[in-house]
Design a protein around this motif. Structure first.
Motif, mmCIF file in Angstrom:
data_model
loop_
_atom_site.group_PDB
_atom_site.id
_atom_site.type_symbol
_atom_site.label_atom_id
_atom_site.label_comp_id
_atom_site.label_asym_id
_atom_site.label_seq_id
_atom_site.Cartn_x
_atom_site.Cartn_y
_atom_site.Cartn_z
ATOM 1 N N SER A 39 -13.801 11.513 -13.126
ATOM 2 C CA SER A 39 -12.817 10.724 -14.312
ATOM 3 C C SER A 39 -12.970 10.181 -15.711
ATOM 4 C CB SER A 39 -12.057 10.067 -13.564
ATOM 5 O OG SER A 39 -11.944 9.659 -12.437
ATOM 6 N N ASN A 40 -14.339 10.300 -16.382
ATOM 7 C CA ASN A 40 -14.950 10.545 -16.633
ATOM 8 C C ASN A 40 -15.906 10.763 -17.862
ATOM 9 O OD1 ASN A 40 -18.164 8.973 -18.482
ATOM 10 N ND2 ASN A 40 -16.711 7.176 -18.198
ATOM 11 N N GLY A 41 -15.378 11.268 -19.292
ATOM 12 C CA GLY A 41 -15.845 12.247 -19.821
ATOM 13 C C GLY A 41 -16.662 11.881 -21.326
ATOM 14 N N HIS A 42 -17.638 10.693 -21.210
ATOM 15 C CA HIS A 42 -17.786 9.994 -22.092
ATOM 16 C C HIS A 42 -19.460 10.626 -21.116
ATOM 17 C CE1 HIS A 42 -14.596 7.633 -22.497
ATOM 18 N NE2 HIS A 42 -14.929 7.440 -24.189
ATOM 19 N N LEU A 43 -20.036 10.426 -19.964
ATOM 20 C CA LEU A 43 -21.324 11.104 -20.079
ATOM 21 C C LEU A 43 -21.813 12.364 -20.425
ATOM 22 C CD1 LEU A 43 -21.085 9.943 -16.464
ATOM 23 C CD2 LEU A 43 -22.292 8.292 -17.761
ATOM 24 N N ASP A 44 -20.917 13.437 -20.611
ATOM 25 C CA ASP A 44 -20.641 14.685 -21.146
ATOM 26 C C ASP A 44 -20.954 13.922 -22.259
ATOM 27 O OD1 ASP A 44 -19.890 16.210 -19.357
ATOM 28 O OD2 ASP A 44 -18.540 14.796 -18.606
ATOM 29 N N GLN A 45 -20.366 13.597 -23.200
ATOM 30 C CA GLN A 45 -19.743 13.678 -24.716
ATOM 31 C C GLN A 45 -21.753 12.813 -25.474
ATOM 32 O OE1 GLN A 45 -16.575 10.937 -25.556
ATOM 33 N NE2 GLN A 45 -14.758 12.408 -24.897
ATOM 34 N N ALA A 46 -22.269 11.939 -24.149
ATOM 35 C CA ALA A 46 -23.532 11.413 -24.338
ATOM 36 C C ALA A 46 -24.269 12.390 -24.405
ATOM 37 C CB ALA A 46 -23.346 10.448 -23.438
ATOM 38 N N GLY A 47 -24.126 14.075 -24.119
ATOM 39 C CA GLY A 47 -24.797 14.349 -23.930
ATOM 40 C C GLY A 47 -26.020 14.448 -22.552
ATOM 41 N N ALA A 48 -25.200 13.744 -21.549
ATOM 42 C CA ALA A 48 -25.715 13.865 -19.914
ATOM 43 C C ALA A 48 -26.644 15.546 -19.958
ATOM 44 C CB ALA A 48 -25.035 13.836 -18.780
ATOM 45 N N ASP A 49 -28.081 15.419 -19.358
ATOM 46 C CA ASP A 49 -28.300 16.610 -18.066
ATOM 47 C C ASP A 49 -27.210 16.757 -17.636
ATOM 48 O OD1 ASP A 49 -30.472 19.074 -17.933
ATOM 49 O OD2 ASP A 49 -29.895 17.515 -15.844
ATOM 50 N N PRO A 50 -27.367 18.228 -17.921
ATOM 51 C CA PRO A 50 -25.450 19.513 -16.809
ATOM 52 C C PRO A 50 -26.122 19.486 -15.591
ATOM 53 C CG PRO A 50 -26.375 20.485 -19.150
ATOM 54 C CD PRO A 50 -27.445 19.528 -18.971
ATOM 55 N N ALA A 51 -27.635 19.135 -15.177
ATOM 56 C CA ALA A 51 -27.623 19.753 -13.216
ATOM 57 C C ALA A 51 -27.582 18.410 -13.691
ATOM 58 C CB ALA A 51 -29.269 20.396 -13.331
ATOM 59 N N MET A 52 -28.405 16.752 -13.628
ATOM 60 C CA MET A 52 -28.438 15.894 -13.525
ATOM 61 C C MET A 52 -26.745 15.442 -13.276
ATOM 62 S SD MET A 52 -30.190 13.322 -12.215
ATOM 63 C CE MET A 52 -31.661 13.797 -12.621
ATOM 64 N N LEU A 53 -26.148 15.585 -13.751
ATOM 65 C CA LEU A 53 -24.104 14.845 -14.382
ATOM 66 C C LEU A 53 -24.076 15.654 -12.888
ATOM 67 C CD1 LEU A 53 -22.669 13.105 -15.252
ATOM 68 C CD2 LEU A 53 -22.323 14.797 -16.756
ATOM 69 N N ASP A 54 -23.963 16.761 -12.926
ATOM 70 C CA ASP A 54 -23.468 18.363 -11.745
ATOM 71 C C ASP A 54 -23.970 16.898 -10.497
ATOM 72 O OD1 ASP A 54 -22.048 19.735 -10.548
ATOM 73 O OD2 ASP A 54 -23.801 21.175 -10.280
ATOM 74 N N LEU A 55 -25.174 17.124 -9.812
ATOM 75 C CA LEU A 55 -25.450 16.402 -8.155
ATOM 76 C C LEU A 55 -24.207 14.759 -8.228
ATOM 77 C CD1 LEU A 55 -27.409 15.626 -6.216
ATOM 78 C CD2 LEU A 55 -29.071 14.643 -7.770
ATOM 79 N N PHE A 56 -24.355 14.306 -9.468
ATOM 80 C CA PHE A 56 -23.702 13.187 -9.551
ATOM 81 C C PHE A 56 -21.886 13.217 -9.404
ATOM 82 C CE2 PHE A 56 -26.982 10.648 -11.320
ATOM 83 C CZ PHE A 56 -27.483 9.822 -10.079
ATOM 84 N N ARG A 57 -21.683 14.257 -9.607
ATOM 85 C CA ARG A 57 -20.753 14.676 -9.450
ATOM 86 C C ARG A 57 -20.324 15.555 -8.346
ATOM 87 N NH1 ARG A 57 -19.250 15.787 -16.037
ATOM 88 N NH2 ARG A 57 -18.544 13.919 -16.229
ATOM 89 N N TRP A 58 -20.933 16.497 -8.198
ATOM 90 C CA TRP A 58 -20.632 16.782 -6.166
ATOM 91 C C TRP A 58 -20.744 15.993 -5.696
ATOM 92 C CZ3 TRP A 58 -25.175 16.530 -3.482
ATOM 93 C CH2 TRP A 58 -24.997 16.892 -1.615
ATOM 94 N N HIS A 59 -21.670 15.135 -5.482
ATOM 95 C CA HIS A 59 -22.242 14.294 -4.554
ATOM 96 C C HIS A 59 -21.125 13.108 -4.614
ATOM 97 C CE1 HIS A 59 -24.489 10.966 -2.577
ATOM 98 N NE2 HIS A 59 -23.297 10.906 -2.121
ATOM 99 N N GLY A 60 -20.045 12.177 -5.456
ATOM 100 C CA GLY A 60 -19.110 11.914 -5.984
ATOM 101 C C GLY A 60 -17.601 12.095 -5.776
ATOM 102 N N ALA A 61 -17.886 13.650 -5.761
ATOM 103 C CA ALA A 61 -16.462 14.488 -4.593
ATOM 104 C C ALA A 61 -16.444 14.105 -3.621
ATOM 105 C CB ALA A 61 -16.435 15.502 -5.866
ATOM 106 N N GLU A 62 -17.461 14.262 -2.894
ATOM 107 C CA GLU A 62 -17.572 13.986 -1.306
ATOM 108 C C GLU A 62 -17.131 12.868 -1.249
ATOM 109 O OE1 GLU A 62 -19.600 18.460 0.030
ATOM 110 O OE2 GLU A 62 -21.247 16.872 0.408
ATOM 111 N N GLU A 63 -18.246 11.894 -1.891
ATOM 112 C CA GLU A 63 -17.811 10.869 -1.424
ATOM 113 C C GLU A 63 -16.592 10.387 -0.932
ATOM 114 O OE1 GLU A 63 -19.682 8.275 0.324
ATOM 115 O OE2 GLU A 63 -21.808 10.031 -0.274
ATOM 116 N N VAL A 64 -15.716 10.700 -1.961
ATOM 117 C CA VAL A 64 -13.829 10.976 -2.183
ATOM 118 C C VAL A 64 -13.352 11.558 -1.146
ATOM 119 C CG1 VAL A 64 -12.052 11.221 -3.905
ATOM 120 C CG2 VAL A 64 -14.410 10.200 -5.019
ATOM 121 N N GLU A 65 -13.435 12.365 -0.889
ATOM 122 C CA GLU A 65 -13.202 13.317 0.423
ATOM 123 C C GLU A 65 -13.360 12.661 1.413
ATOM 124 O OE1 GLU A 65 -13.230 18.243 1.071
ATOM 125 O OE2 GLU A 65 -15.322 17.311 0.907
ATOM 126 N N HIS A 66 -14.671 11.981 1.633
ATOM 127 C CA HIS A 66 -14.379 11.301 2.409
ATOM 128 C C HIS A 66 -14.561 10.407 3.053
ATOM 129 C CE1 HIS A 66 -19.595 11.733 2.334
ATOM 130 N NE2 HIS A 66 -19.018 9.947 2.699
#
Length: 303
Positions: free
Chosen positions: A165-192
């Motif tokens: 739900s956080n868009g400020h990490l994108d605005q701060a210039g977070a590395d796309p691959a690392m941000l995707d890792l945390f969001r992919w992992h976070g999404a599966e954590e929410v899923e299960h």
């Protein structure tokens, strides 16, 4: 080259019933070739606060897998048994993904071994199998570990929902691959997010068991996280080794919405103590599934 996925993915037009989900591991492919050590530019403290997860999770999630495999023969509910198998597959994939980041840190001159060896000792020796125990004590030890895992999964569900739900990490210039890792992992954590809780209640429905699990997990996890941040800041070859880690650094990052606010985190813990609490009250299944469909790493693996 990965592009940053939108922090608020479009939700499916049809509502998703959490109980209709079939949990399954997803193949992912990450490219760390262009990821800098400080993947949040100019924010080494926030970067390393996230990076503690790379240090802890490979051994922690392998411990989850071993513990759940031991619990499988005790499950009498067919649907829960399938959910546990799906959980095991997803957690095994998470461990491997974070293990790759540890290897990336080495290429950047940061050796994670002093901390990861301690994680290995905790989750294999302190919290691992105890072959000297009687059958009754072995069962009690299993229930104690499941209570700890259920509590830990509460934190990962909260963190997963926060980062989705956080868009400020994108605005701060977070590395796309690392941000995707945390969001992919976070999404599966929410899923299960309800599997560990449901398994614990299935095998031991006592409220006290759940409460004790959180009372142990919350302070231990906090302590391990603080130690991890201190270790990473001191081992960072791009920082002065005299740098001090202060709580106000966390508050500063939280005010920028680069880390979860401490008050919201504390309130999430209190929710866990409600007698009628269930993990489906945390996060959004639809939001998680939508991100998993859009994740660049998952799409790359599918090609």
């Amino acid at each position: 080259m990965f592009r940053a996925a939108h922090a608020h993915p479009e939700r499916p037009s049809e509502p998703i019933d959490h109980h209709d989900l079939v949990l399954q591991p997803r193949d992912v492919t990450f490219d760390w070739g262009t990821t800098p050590l400080h993947w949040l530019p100019g924010e080494p403290f926030a970067t390393h606060t996230f990076d503690v997860l790379h240090l802890m999770l490979p051994e922690l999630e392998r411990w989850f897998v071993r513990t759940f495999e031991q619990a499988l023969p005790l499950i009498t509910d067919d649907r829960l048994r399938e959910d546990v198998r799906g959980f095991i597959g997803q957690e095994a994939m998470h461990a491997e993904a974070h293990q790759e980041v540890l290897e990336h840190l080495l290429t950047k001159g940061l050796d994670p071994a002093p901390y990861t060896l301690q994680s290995e000792w905790i989750f294999r020796r302190v919290l691992g199998d105890r072959p000297e125990l009687t059958p009754a004590a072995t069962h009690a030890h299993l229930l104690q570990r499941l209570a700890l895992i259920a509590a830990f999964e509460h934190f990962t569900a909260y963190m997963g929902h926060w980062i989705l739900s956080n868009g400020h990490l994108d605005q701060a210039g977070a590395d796309p691959a690392m941000l995707d890792l945390f969001r992919w992992h976070g999404a599966e954590e929410v899923e299960h997010r309800s599997v560990a809780f449901d398994l614990l209640v299935h095998l031991d429905p006592r409220y006290r068991r759940r409460v004790v699990g959180m009372l142990v997990t919350a302070p231990v996890l906090t302590r391990l996280w603080i130690r991890g941040v201190r270790f990473l800041m001191s081992a960072d070859p791009e920082l002065d080794d005299r740098v001090k880690v202060r709580f106000r650094d966390y508050l500063t990052a939280a005010r920028k919405d680069l880390l979860p606010p401490p008050g919201a985190f504390a309130r999430s813990v209190l929710r866990y103590f409600r007698p009628g609490y269930h993990p489906t009250q945390e996060g959004s299944t639809q939001q998680a599934v939508a991100y998993l469909a859009a994740s660049p790493a998952a799409r790359a693996a599918a090609q």
